[in-house]
Enzyme design. Structure first.
Site, PDB file in Angstrom:
ATOM      1  N   GLU A 280       0.815  -1.225   0.000  1.00 25.86           N
ATOM      2  CA  GLU A 280       0.000   0.000   0.000  1.00 25.86           C
ATOM      3  C   GLU A 280       0.844   1.269   0.000  1.00 25.86           C
ATOM      4  O   GLU A 280       0.770   2.057   0.935  1.00 25.86           O
ATOM      5  CB  GLU A 280      -0.881   0.028   1.259  1.00 25.86           C
ATOM      6  CG  GLU A 280      -1.758  -1.174   1.433  1.00 25.86           C
ATOM      7  CD  GLU A 280      -2.301  -1.305   2.845  1.00 25.86           C
ATOM      8  OE1 GLU A 280      -3.306  -2.018   3.017  1.00 25.86           O
ATOM      9  OE2 GLU A 280      -1.724  -0.717   3.779  1.00 25.86           O
ATOM     10  N   ARG A 283       2.805   7.772  -0.218  1.00 27.90           N
ATOM     11  CA  ARG A 283       3.776   8.843  -0.454  1.00 27.90           C
ATOM     12  C   ARG A 283       4.630   8.609  -1.696  1.00 27.90           C
ATOM     13  O   ARG A 283       4.871   9.536  -2.468  1.00 27.90           O
ATOM     14  CB  ARG A 283       4.697   8.915   0.776  1.00 27.90           C
ATOM     15  CG  ARG A 283       5.704  10.045   0.773  1.00 27.90           C
ATOM     16  CD  ARG A 283       6.763   9.830   1.867  1.00 27.90           C
ATOM     17  NE  ARG A 283       6.180   9.341   3.093  1.00 27.90           N
ATOM     18  CZ  ARG A 283       5.778  10.117   4.095  1.00 27.90           C
ATOM     19  NH1 ARG A 283       5.920  11.411   4.028  1.00 27.90           N
ATOM     20  NH2 ARG A 283       5.236   9.589   5.179  1.00 27.90           N
ATOM     21  N   ARG A 324       3.612  19.279   7.852  1.00 33.64           N
ATOM     22  CA  ARG A 324       4.608  18.242   8.127  1.00 33.64           C
ATOM     23  C   ARG A 324       5.872  18.791   8.785  1.00 33.64           C
ATOM     24  O   ARG A 324       6.511  18.106   9.580  1.00 33.64           O
ATOM     25  CB  ARG A 324       4.962  17.474   6.842  1.00 33.64           C
ATOM     26  CG  ARG A 324       3.789  16.624   6.338  1.00 33.64           C
ATOM     27  CD  ARG A 324       4.211  15.663   5.229  1.00 33.64           C
ATOM     28  NE  ARG A 324       5.149  14.670   5.696  1.00 33.64           N
ATOM     29  CZ  ARG A 324       6.458  14.699   5.508  1.00 33.64           C
ATOM     30  NH1 ARG A 324       7.007  15.691   4.816  1.00 33.64           N
ATOM     31  NH2 ARG A 324       7.226  13.749   5.989  1.00 33.64           N
ATOM     32  N   TYR A 328       6.353  16.890  12.089  1.00 38.33           N
ATOM     33  CA  TYR A 328       7.381  15.833  12.056  1.00 38.33           C
ATOM     34  C   TYR A 328       8.780  16.391  11.920  1.00 38.33           C
ATOM     35  O   TYR A 328       9.711  15.625  11.670  1.00 38.33           O
ATOM     36  CB  TYR A 328       7.165  14.902  10.858  1.00 38.33           C
ATOM     37  CG  TYR A 328       5.788  14.332  10.681  1.00 38.33           C
ATOM     38  CD1 TYR A 328       5.210  13.539  11.683  1.00 38.33           C
ATOM     39  CD2 TYR A 328       5.070  14.543   9.513  1.00 38.33           C
ATOM     40  CE1 TYR A 328       3.943  13.000  11.500  1.00 38.33           C
ATOM     41  CE2 TYR A 328       3.810  14.008   9.329  1.00 38.33           C
ATOM     42  CZ  TYR A 328       3.254  13.232  10.326  1.00 38.33           C
ATOM     43  OH  TYR A 328       2.013  12.689  10.137  1.00 38.33           O
ATOM     44  N   CYS A 355      -0.505  32.628  12.790  1.00 38.42           N
ATOM     45  CA  CYS A 355      -0.181  33.222  14.086  1.00 38.42           C
ATOM     46  C   CYS A 355       0.454  32.174  14.990  1.00 38.42           C
ATOM     47  O   CYS A 355      -0.158  31.715  15.955  1.00 38.42           O
ATOM     48  CB  CYS A 355      -1.436  33.748  14.744  1.00 38.42           C
ATOM     49  SG  CYS A 355      -2.286  34.888  13.682  1.00 38.42           S
TER      50      CYS A 355
END
Ligand SMILES: *Cc1c(COP(=O)(O)O)cnc(C)c1O
Length: 428
Positions: A280, A283, A324, A328, A355
């Protein structure tokens, strides 16, 4: 096409922004299709019966059509992702459904849509899927998602005995065996195999090898103790991509070959027949095929300790279209896209307009020192987990996604408008 501007799919990025606005996600259709084909071919060669595209990376009806035309199935993790795949005309049997807390409504829609695999993630769900299938008068093929005690990230993986996470049923404690025992007793369920997903941004086959060994161990035990054959082994996704020059993932075909070889070896050693494989990737199919275009709004030099100057280059999006970096600590490659500059590189940080001081798109970049408001920047490899994780923080409408191919653009998702957002508010 003007000299000096970045082009993608034969389209000048300045023309794309002039027509569709900024920020803008641009997907190269030919690249998505080629990656889909490459994954399908490499993994089928390595013994897969199916390669599913993981929709959570990014899904739209156009993307669902491209990848299914290239021979991939679709892995969905919610009723929403399922609705897009079905709307794109993807046949139900080519869809696999995930989720650690699927609602009854989602399960019913999946069964009505003829979804080929539902991945069971808890004991509660065994009963729910069995009931829904029974009411619909069908026998639903299911996989059991297991935790193998491997956590993989890039070139590191950790093999642990215990699995302290929400996904899957533990192999080491025998919970996975019990799930299979319950499933095979239920006439409305067909036990189709085992599922294991070990992580993301994986650069080599080592983590998959440990996972495969543990899953094959379970398959041997199921055969020995319950007489149940595991005919399919889905090893999930997580194949890594290069975000920057320092990322060096293993070649697609080589990764597939190594994973296929280890499954064969483990099955031979365990004395069981080799199950069909499934994968599967998300990305790896869509990530490198997408970029984000932003317009620069302000450039602010900030003097750091020691007299070094860092330029804060603010763009017209940020953590609402790419979470991201904040989430991460992800790294990206960014370039000036609207012209060529021969100016010296300057230490830069590309930040958004939200902000929040953590609203960073690219933490450290070297951009030309003559960057000015109105310039366009391109951030590479944003096709996965950017638009799909986008939010409306600060009431920013989410950017459009377009595809480019042979010099032509088309809308994949239109830009949200303020009216779209205000329409949610019933008003005073
Ligand atoms: C996220 C996920 C994928 C896809 O991961 P990528 O890193 O995008 O390849 C596949 N399967 C499952 C179960 C997932 O959770």
């Amino acid at each position: 096409m003007g000299y000096g501007a970045l082009a993608i799919g034969g389209v000048d990025c300045r023309d794309a922004v002039a027509e569709f606005g900024s920020p803008l996600f641009v997907l190269d259709e030919a690249d998505v299709r080629e990656r889909a084909r490459r994954y399908r071919d490499a993994y089928h060669e390595a013994g897969a019966r199916m390669v599913y595209y993981a929709a959570k990376a990014f899904i739209s009806t156009a993307v669902a059509r491209w990848v299914s035309e290239e021979g991939l199935g679709i892995d969905v993790a919610s009723g929403g992702e399922l609705a897009v795949a079905l709307r794109a005309g993807v046949p139900g049997e080519l869809i696999l459904m995930h989720g650690n807390n699927k609602s009854m409504a989602e399960i019913e829609v999946a069964i009505a849509g003829g979804v080929g695999r539902i991945v069971i993630d808890s004991f509660d769900e065994i009963v729910r899927v069995a009931d829904a299938a029974s009411r619909a008068g069908v026998v639903q093929p299911v996989l059991v998602r297991v935790t193998v005690g491997v956590e993989a990230h890039t070139h590191e993986f950790i093999a642990t005995a215990h699995e302290d996470q929400k996904f899957g049923l533990s192999i080491s404690s025998g919970v996975a065996d019990e799930a299979v025992r319950r499933i095979v007793k239920l006439p409305s369920l067909e036990f189709a195999g085992i599922h294991s997903h070990i992580g993301s941004q994986i650069f080599d086959a080592a983590g998959f090898e440990v996972a495969a060994a543990r899953v094959v161990g379970l398959a041997r035990r199921l055969m020995a103790e319950q007489g149940v054959e595991v005919s399919e082994l889905n090893l999930g996704g997580g194949m890594g991509i290069a975000y920057t020059e320092s990322d060096d993932p293993l070649d697609v075909a080589e990764m597939a070959r190594q994973i296929g070889a280890v499954v064969t070896r483990e099955c031979t050693a365990a004395g069981i027949s080799r199950p069909a494989l499934a994968f599967e990737p998300g990305r790896a199919i869509i990530g490198p095929a997408g970029i984000t275009l932003y317009e620069v709004g302000t450039v602010k030099p900030v003097e750091l300790d020691g007299g070094v100057v860092r330029s804060y280059v603010s763009v017209d999006g940020g953590m609402s279209d790419n979470i991201r970096t904040a989430l991460y600590d992800a790294d990206y490659t960014v370039v000036l896209a609207s012209r060529i500059s021969t100016a010296e590189p300057m230490l830069s940080r590309v930040v958004g307009k939200h902000c929040e001081s953590g609203d960073i798109v690219v933490r450290d970049a070297w951009l030309p020192a003559d960057i000015v408001p109105g310039d366009l920047l391109a951030v590479a490899a944003t096709g996965a987990y950017c638009r799909s994780m986008a939010s409306n923080y600060n009431y920013l409408p989410r950017p459009a996604v377009i595809s480019v191919r042979d010099g032509a653009c088309s809308t994949v998702l239109r830009r949200e408008t303020l009216d779209d957002l205000l329409a949610l508010d019933p008003g005073a």
